[in-house]
Scaffold this motif. Structure first.
Motif, PDB file in Angstrom:
ATOM      1  N   CYS A 171       0.863  -1.184   0.000  1.00 20.27           N
ATOM      2  CA  CYS A 171       0.000   0.000   0.000  1.00 20.27           C
ATOM      3  C   CYS A 171       0.895   1.227   0.000  1.00 20.27           C
ATOM      4  CB  CYS A 171      -0.911   0.016   1.227  1.00 20.27           C
ATOM      5  SG  CYS A 171      -1.754   1.605   1.418  1.00 20.27           S
TER       6      CYS A 171
ATOM      7  N   VAL B  50      -0.004   4.348   0.191  1.00 24.01           N
ATOM      8  CA  VAL B  50      -0.475   5.354   1.148  1.00 24.01           C
ATOM      9  C   VAL B  50       0.146   5.083   2.520  1.00 24.01           C
ATOM     10  CG1 VAL B  50      -2.480   6.367   2.285  1.00 24.01           C
ATOM     11  CG2 VAL B  50      -2.641   5.633  -0.111  1.00 24.01           C
ATOM     12  N   ASP B  51       0.009   3.849   2.991  1.00 18.33           N
ATOM     13  CA  ASP B  51       0.526   3.491   4.309  1.00 18.33           C
ATOM     14  C   ASP B  51       1.990   3.052   4.255  1.00 18.33           C
ATOM     15  OD1 ASP B  51      -1.822   3.908   5.837  1.00 18.33           O
ATOM     16  OD2 ASP B  51      -2.677   2.118   4.924  1.00 18.33           O
TER      17      ASP B  51
ATOM     18  N   CYS C 271      -6.365  -2.392   0.788  1.00 23.97           N
ATOM     19  CA  CYS C 271      -5.625  -2.230   2.041  1.00 23.97           C
ATOM     20  C   CYS C 271      -6.586  -2.209   3.237  1.00 23.97           C
ATOM     21  CB  CYS C 271      -4.830  -0.930   1.992  1.00 23.97           C
ATOM     22  SG  CYS C 271      -4.142  -0.451   3.587  1.00 23.97           S
TER      23      CYS C 271
ATOM     24  N   THR D 285      -6.079  -1.025   6.127  1.00 26.67           N
ATOM     25  CA  THR D 285      -5.913   0.170   6.953  1.00 26.67           C
ATOM     26  C   THR D 285      -6.608   1.378   6.346  1.00 26.67           C
ATOM     27  OG1 THR D 285      -3.760  -0.709   7.554  1.00 26.67           O
ATOM     28  CG2 THR D 285      -4.214   1.567   8.197  1.00 26.67           C
ATOM     29  N   CYS D 286      -6.296   1.655   5.036  1.00 25.25           N
ATOM     30  CA  CYS D 286      -6.827   2.880   4.435  1.00 25.25           C
ATOM     31  C   CYS D 286      -7.893   2.587   3.389  1.00 25.25           C
ATOM     32  CB  CYS D 286      -5.702   3.710   3.824  1.00 25.25           C
ATOM     33  SG  CYS D 286      -4.954   2.939   2.386  1.00 25.25           S
TER      34      CYS D 286
END
Ligand SMILES: [Zn+2]
Length: 652
Positions: A127, A129-130, A144, A146-147
């Motif tokens: 990911c 972003v993370d 993902c 998380t996001c």
């Protein structure tokens, strides 16, 4: 010959603050360590924090602090948890410490020298972003977790451990050590997993920096488990130079017991022995996997919002009551329910009623009928003898159960004894005997045997409820006894009792009232003793001499700021501090190393005695003294302020 007993908790991952789950594992390990000390073993008890990895790096960014500050802060909370819960750990390890970097790199080199580490490509879902790799199994609808963003296939170079090579050696080892994993049904899970075949394990990353560099290839950091598991050897001195460290490793390895939660069993029962075999080191003796605490039938988790804070229960019920509840309620290896109702019920039924009543009626009657002195037992009749047999049988059973980590059963056995003694007292009716002078011998015998049973009870609850055990001993006027010396009839007639105080005063408030209590109204049963009538009387005939204000003002107490802090080699207790006193900079040696890491102290305001005569400690000249609160049997806590003060400010 002294037997060694080395017990560990997992090192706790610092992406979250400590909660009841961490508290539980630590309290169980502590009870085991305490029981083994009472059995005369040479005990080493280790706990600590796991501080590396991308999750920590990211949690720090989110909190807006640099990673080391973040790590120091959360590690400090885990140390605080140990102090709050009467934990008697011998060491507290942090994986960010230099000694651990040395040890992990030393283990890596040994495994690599054996040809069991090679370089390859690691490919996985990433990911952007993370900035994390997401294991295939954790993807949510291919996105993902998380996001919720898109993930892409990414490749990076990685070092691999030849785990596949250890499939057969592991199975052979399991066969030769049938008690390696407890409980048995968990061992079967591990065995099946290994029998199904093992893949090599990626053990380095280049996608983050917060970790231990791979030896000779610093572009890579070790991937968490290789780093984390090594802590159990680090604390013994593995990787350090010198014969002392070597001797310590040999003294406590491999007779080690790793107490863990079931979610990290695979890493401990499979990766860890394989790493060790590859390094030519014996695997640990035993892995004990406990279950999970459930709240309303669901696993406690941050995302479910049902995490219990240990602090709330300590505040309302006291440390010992929390320790009792969790160890009484969760049989080894199984899940158990954590509920406020459960804690309150056990408190009032088991502690206030069963144990509390036994303590208060026994000691009160000896004060009332025997002038506070334990009478001689005289002749025993059949009822006395049956109580003695019950005491002897309970001692044996409790020791056996502790040796098998069955603390829950040990507590059940102890409570059977407590109820037996309470019934014995009811049958004998000492209050009625006391009215008939011709029954004096029977009265004495009854109170002797009840007090003797109470003495044994205090010894048997000692590992689980150390404060309560000590308070019972103070009331009885007895000292702590080793389990190896413990027998029925060991109480000395003529022993003078201390003042009686309520041990666990019954809590009459409802759960609703308890939940809405402010900290000021909290009963904290263990601390109530100051208000009991028995202790309101002047404690000692001769009062401590008072000092005048002038005498007090001769002691120059000042605020100072810590500029530098370092450990003093070969000293377990001492730290060398350089402080700014507002007037000068000077060196002070402080006995706080067991409670504080040097890096926690830099920048901190402390209180010092500025006009103390210099003294040399471990070869270092100390100019002053650092003030700290020192609880009996606990670790020092530095005196501090709730607002910032400049160095040099007078304290009075
Ligand atoms: Zn993401």
């Amino acid at each position: 010959m002294t037997r060694q007993f080395y017990i560990t908790t997992p090192i706790y991952y610092i992406n979250a603050q400590p909660h009841i789950g961490h508290a539980y594992t630590t309290m169980v390990a502590d009870a085991m360590a305490r029981s083994q000390r009472l059995l005369g073993a040479d005990v080493f008890f280790l706990t600590g924090t796991d501080e590396h990895g991308q999750k920590v790096e990211r949690a720090a960014q989110k909190a807006g602090v640099d990673t080391r500050t973040f790590a120091n802060d959360v590690a400090g909370s885990f140390r605080q948890m140990c102090r709050d819960l009467s934990i008697t750990n011998d060491d507290f390890i942090r994986t960010t410490e230099p000694r651990h970097h040395r040890a992990a790199q030393a283990l890596w080199r040994r495994v690599a020298a054996n040809g069991d580490i090679y370089k390859g490509d690691y490919e996985g879902w990433y990911c952007t972003v993370d900035e994390i790799f997401v294991p295939e199994t954790q993807l949510v609808d291919g996105r993902c977790p998380t996001c919720g963003g898109k993930v892409e296939r990414l490749k990076e170079q990685s070092y691999y451990f030849r785990l596949s090579k250890y499939q057969q050696p592991l199975l052979d080892f399991y066969r030769a050590h049938p008690a390696f994993v407890q409980p048995d049904f968990r061992f079967n899970e591990v065995r099946s997993f290994v029998e199904a075949g093992l893949q090599d394990l990626s053990i380095s990353r280049t996608s983050f920096r917060w970790g231990i560099p791979v030896p000779d290839d610093p572009a890579h950091v070790m991937y968490v488990w290789f780093d984390a598991l090594t802590n159990y050897l680090t604390a013994l001195g593995f990787g350090a130079d010198g014969s002392e460290a070597q001797a310590r490793v040999e003294r406590y390895w491999p007779v080690v017991i790793h107490l863990i939660g079931k979610e990290i069993l695979r890493q401990h029962a499979l990766y860890w022995p394989a790493f060790l075999m590859a390094a030519g080191i014996n695997p640990p003796e035993r892995i004990i996997a406990h279950g999970w605490w459930l709240m309303g039938g669901a696993k406690m988790s941050k995302s479910a919002g049902n995490v219990a804070r240990y602090q709330d229960y300590v505040r309302v019920f006291g440390v010992d009551a929390l320790r009792y509840f969790v160890m009484r309620e969760m049989p080894l290896g199984l899940d158990a329910n954590f509920s406020d109702e459960g804690v309150l019920t056990r408190f009032n039924a088991d502690l206030a009623n069963d144990l509390g009543n036994l303590v208060s009626r026994t000691t009160t009657m000896i004060h009332r009928y025997c002038d506070g002195v334990v009478p001689a037992p005289g002749e025993r009749d059949e009822l006395d003898a049956s109580l003695e047999r019950q005491i002897g049988g309970t001692i044996g059973a409790v020791v056996r159960q502790f040796e098998q980590f069955q603390i829950t059963v040990a507590l059940q056995e102890t409570w059977e004894l407590i109820r037996f003694v309470n019934q014995y007292i009811v049958k004998r009716e000492p209050w009625a005997l006391a009215k008939r002078p011709e029954q004096r011998a029977m009265l004495d015998a009854t109170l002797y045997h009840a007090a003797d049973a109470l003495r044994v009870t205090a010894a048997l609850i000692d590992p689980v409820m150390p404060e309560a055990a000590e308070r019972i001993r103070r009331m009885l006027g007895t000292a702590q006894e080793r389990w190896t010396d413990l027998t029925a009839g060991g109480l000395q007639p003529g022993t003078r009792l201390g003042p009686t105080e309520p041990l666990f005063p019954r809590i009459e408030k409802t759960l609703e009232e308890l939940r809405t209590m402010t900290p000021d109204e909290t009963p904290a049963p263990a601390e109530q003793k100051a208000a009991t009538p028995a202790e309101q009387k002047p404690a000692a005939p001769a009062e401590e001499p008072r000092v005048t204000i002038d005498e007090f003002m001769k002691v120059d107490l000042r605020v100072a700021k810590v500029l530098e802090a370092e450990a003093i080699p070969k000293s377990k207790k001492l730290l060398k501090l350089k402080v700014d006193t507002g007037r000068d900079q000077r060196t002070i040696v402080a006995g706080i190393a067991e409670a504080y890491q040097p890096e926690q102290l830099v920048g901190r305001s402390i209180v010092i005695v500025a006009n103390l005569q210099p003294a040399k400690l471990m070869g270092v000249e100390s100019n002053g003294m650092v003030l700290a609160g020192s609880p009996d049997g606990g670790q020092p806590v530095l005196v501090g302020f709730d607002q910032d003060l400049p160095p040099g400010a007078r304290v009075r």
